[in-house]
Motif scaffolding. Structure first.
Motif, short mmCIF file in Angstrom:
data_model
loop_
_atom_site.label_atom_id
_atom_site.label_comp_id
_atom_site.label_asym_id
_atom_site.label_seq_id
_atom_site.Cartn_x
_atom_site.Cartn_y
_atom_site.Cartn_z
N GLY A 1 13.05 33.39 16.58
CA GLY A 1 12.67 32.15 15.90
C GLY A 1 13.77 31.11 15.93
O GLY A 1 13.52 29.91 16.06
N VAL A 2 15.03 31.57 15.80
CA VAL A 2 16.16 30.64 15.87
C VAL A 2 16.23 30.00 17.26
O VAL A 2 16.40 28.78 17.40
CB VAL A 2 17.48 31.36 15.54
CG1 VAL A 2 18.68 30.46 15.84
CG2 VAL A 2 17.51 31.80 14.08
N LEU A 3 16.10 30.82 18.30
CA LEU A 3 16.12 30.30 19.67
C LEU A 3 14.96 29.32 19.89
O LEU A 3 15.13 28.28 20.54
CB LEU A 3 16.05 31.44 20.67
CG LEU A 3 17.27 32.38 20.71
CD1 LEU A 3 17.00 33.54 21.65
CD2 LEU A 3 18.52 31.62 21.13
N ARG A 4 13.79 29.65 19.37
CA ARG A 4 12.62 28.76 19.48
C ARG A 4 12.92 27.39 18.88
O ARG A 4 12.67 26.36 19.52
CB ARG A 4 11.43 29.39 18.74
CG ARG A 4 10.21 28.49 18.61
CD ARG A 4 9.28 29.01 17.52
NE ARG A 4 9.91 28.94 16.21
CZ ARG A 4 9.59 29.73 15.19
NH1 ARG A 4 8.66 30.66 15.31
NH2 ARG A 4 10.22 29.60 14.02
N LEU B 1 0.26 29.47 12.30
CA LEU B 1 1.69 29.63 12.54
C LEU B 1 2.34 30.53 11.50
O LEU B 1 3.16 31.39 11.83
CB LEU B 1 2.37 28.26 12.55
CG LEU B 1 3.87 28.25 12.88
CD1 LEU B 1 4.11 28.83 14.27
CD2 LEU B 1 4.43 26.84 12.79
N LEU B 2 1.95 30.37 10.24
CA LEU B 2 2.52 31.19 9.17
C LEU B 2 2.17 32.67 9.38
O LEU B 2 3.03 33.54 9.28
CB LEU B 2 1.99 30.72 7.81
CG LEU B 2 2.35 31.60 6.61
CD1 LEU B 2 3.85 31.60 6.36
CD2 LEU B 2 1.60 31.12 5.36
N ILE B 3 0.90 32.96 9.66
CA ILE B 3 0.46 34.35 9.84
C ILE B 3 1.15 34.99 11.04
O ILE B 3 1.67 36.11 10.96
CB ILE B 3 -1.07 34.41 9.98
CG1 ILE B 3 -1.73 34.02 8.66
CG2 ILE B 3 -1.51 35.81 10.41
CD1 ILE B 3 -3.23 33.89 8.75
N MET B 4 1.16 34.29 12.17
CA MET B 4 1.76 34.83 13.38
C MET B 4 3.27 35.03 13.21
O MET B 4 3.82 36.07 13.58
CB MET B 4 1.49 33.91 14.56
CG MET B 4 0.04 33.88 14.99
SD MET B 4 -0.50 35.52 15.53
CE MET B 4 -2.26 35.28 15.69
N ASP B 5 3.93 34.05 12.63
CA ASP B 5 5.37 34.14 12.44
C ASP B 5 5.72 35.26 11.47
O ASP B 5 6.70 35.99 11.68
CB ASP B 5 5.90 32.80 11.94
CG ASP B 5 7.32 32.54 12.42
OD1 ASP B 5 7.63 32.93 13.56
OD2 ASP B 5 8.09 31.93 11.67
N LEU C 1 3.99 45.44 20.71
CA LEU C 1 3.16 44.50 21.46
C LEU C 1 2.47 43.51 20.53
O LEU C 1 2.34 42.32 20.86
CB LEU C 1 2.12 45.26 22.29
CG LEU C 1 2.69 46.06 23.48
CD1 LEU C 1 1.58 46.83 24.18
CD2 LEU C 1 3.39 45.13 24.47
N VAL C 2 2.05 43.98 19.36
CA VAL C 2 1.46 43.08 18.36
C VAL C 2 2.50 42.06 17.92
O VAL C 2 2.22 40.86 17.79
CB VAL C 2 0.91 43.87 17.16
CG1 VAL C 2 0.50 42.92 16.03
CG2 VAL C 2 -0.29 44.72 17.57
N GLY C 3 3.72 42.53 17.66
CA GLY C 3 4.79 41.61 17.28
C GLY C 3 5.12 40.63 18.38
O GLY C 3 5.35 39.44 18.12
N THR C 4 5.11 41.10 19.62
CA THR C 4 5.36 40.22 20.77
C THR C 4 4.30 39.14 20.85
O THR C 4 4.60 37.95 21.04
CB THR C 4 5.38 41.03 22.07
OG1 THR C 4 6.42 42.02 22.00
CG2 THR C 4 5.60 40.14 23.28
N LEU C 5 3.04 39.54 20.71
CA LEU C 5 1.92 38.58 20.75
C LEU C 5 2.06 37.56 19.63
O LEU C 5 1.88 36.35 19.84
CB LEU C 5 0.60 39.32 20.66
CG LEU C 5 -0.68 38.52 20.86
CD1 LEU C 5 -1.78 39.43 21.43
CD2 LEU C 5 -1.18 37.90 19.57
N ALA C 6 2.38 38.05 18.42
CA ALA C 6 2.47 37.16 17.26
C ALA C 6 3.59 36.14 17.42
O ALA C 6 3.41 34.94 17.18
CB ALA C 6 2.68 37.99 15.99
N PHE C 7 4.77 36.60 17.84
CA PHE C 7 5.89 35.69 18.01
C PHE C 7 5.67 34.74 19.18
O PHE C 7 6.06 33.56 19.13
CB PHE C 7 7.19 36.48 18.21
CG PHE C 7 8.03 36.55 16.96
CD1 PHE C 7 7.67 35.87 15.81
CD2 PHE C 7 9.20 37.30 16.93
CE1 PHE C 7 8.44 35.94 14.65
CE2 PHE C 7 9.99 37.37 15.80
CZ PHE C 7 9.60 36.69 14.65
N ALA C 8 5.06 35.24 20.27
CA ALA C 8 4.76 34.36 21.40
C ALA C 8 3.81 33.25 20.96
O ALA C 8 3.96 32.09 21.36
CB ALA C 8 4.14 35.17 22.54
#
Length: 209
Positions: A140-143, A97-101, A10-17
């Motif tokens: 990230g590629v799809l984004r 963006l760097l931290i979340m990604d 969920l943390v990863g989901t939040l970060a990538f979102a």
């Protein structure tokens, strides 16, 4: 263990979102575009992973919690006050963006390895690392494709290479240190490599070099 893994996902989901939504904000997209970009970034890698492993329908469509977290995160970031806070300072935008990604990349890389261990009949080193990297970088590629950019993994700092290093560390440590220790070390290595590469401007050789 399952609850801790769910929290990590969920943390990863939040970060990538967040990274997807912020990219949409920078592109001046409307609320729908920002939400779609956030959702795609958050769940895209996992969908590709599940299809590779023969998990159908992919986990994202079996449990809506990941999509809900991604959409709520995107909506919060679209709020005018939050949007102004992020966009007024380019350095703040780049840092967030760097931290979340980086966080999303690290968490999803090792999450992909865990799912591969659970569902692959013969989880070889190549399979585990490949699935981990695809899970980490796929969203990230799809984004970037949806945003009309050259995929980040091909042009910016050390990105897929960081995922590869973390995946290798995780797989090697798995039988030695145990599942959770291997996942934490692998994801931490991904984040560390990403942050250091951005700070010191490490890059792989480019075609014009």
């Amino acid at each position: 263990m399952e609850q801790l893994f769910l929290i990590l996902e969920l943390v990863g989901t939040l970060a990538f979102a967040a990274s997807g939504a912020i990219t949409g904000l920078k592109k001046n997209m409307d609320v729908f575009g920002v939400c779609i970009l956030g959702l795609t970034t958050a769940v895209g890698g996992g969908v590709i992973r599940d299809l590779l492993l023969g998990i159908t329908p992919p986990g994202t469509f079996q449990d809506p919690i990941y999509a809900v977290v991604a959409l709520l995160t995107s909506l919060v970031l679209f709020l005018p006050r939050i949007r102004r806070l992020l966009m007024w300072d380019q350095r703040l935008y780049d840092l967030v963006l760097l931290i979340m990604d980086s966080a999303g990349l690290g968490i999803f890389t090792v999450a992909g390895i865990r799912i591969a261990y659970e569902h692959a009949a013969r989880p070889t080193l190549f399979l585990l690392v490949f699935v981990g990297v695809v899970t980490g970088v796929g969203g990230g590629v799809l984004r970037d494709v949806l945003a009309g950019d050259t995929p980040y993994i091909f042009v910016k700092h050390v990105y897929a290479s960081a995922s590869l290093a973390g995946a290798l560390a995780c797989v090697v440590l798995w039988p030695l240190a145990g599942e959770m220790a291997a996942m934490l070390c692998g994801s931490a290595l991904v984040v560390a490599v990403r942050i250091l590469s951005a700070h010191f401007r490490w890059n792989l050789p480019h075609a014009h070099d």
